[in-house]
Design a protein around this motif. Structure first.
Motif: not given
Length: 123
Positions: A81-85, A16-21, A67-70
């Protein structure tokens, strides 16, 4: 007074994915480097990614590469922080940190920290 407040953590299934702020106040984001770290139980705090004041991002962790991008939105004083897979080994408390202008990998460089947000990856 500088304040960093993380949000967006939670429980997610593997893959799954999550986006942290991280909402920042008390500083001028245009002149600030912002980084994401994480700390899993029993492990040291690990630097993941950083974005400098001029928008250049640096990845410090091979485990999240691809997998992660800032990203940052200076108008909203927020870094993401976009976290995928996501994988179970991504389970940790995630922190954002701030320092003037440039990025560095080591945690001692940063003088402003948020309180952290828990991310749990489990089925």
């Amino acid at each position: 007074q500088v304040q960093l407040v993380e949000s967006g953590g939670g429980l997610v299934q593997p893959g799954g994915s999550l986006r942290l702020s991280c909402a920042a106040s008390g500083l001028i984001l245009d002149y600030t480097a912002l980084a994401w770290f994480r700390q899993a139980p029993g492990k040291e705090r690990e630097g993941l990614l950083c974005i400098s004041s001029n928008g250049v991002s640096t990845n410090y962790a091979d485990s999240v590469k691809g997998r992660f991008t800032i990203s940052r939105d200076n108008a909203k004083n927020t870094v993401y922080l976009q976290m995928n897979s996501l994988k179970p080994e991504d389970t940790a408390v995630y922190y954002c940190a701030a320092r003037s202008v440039v990025c560095r990998e080591y945690r001692g460089y940063y003088d402003n920290w948020g309180q952290g947000t828990q991310v749990t990856v489990s089925s």
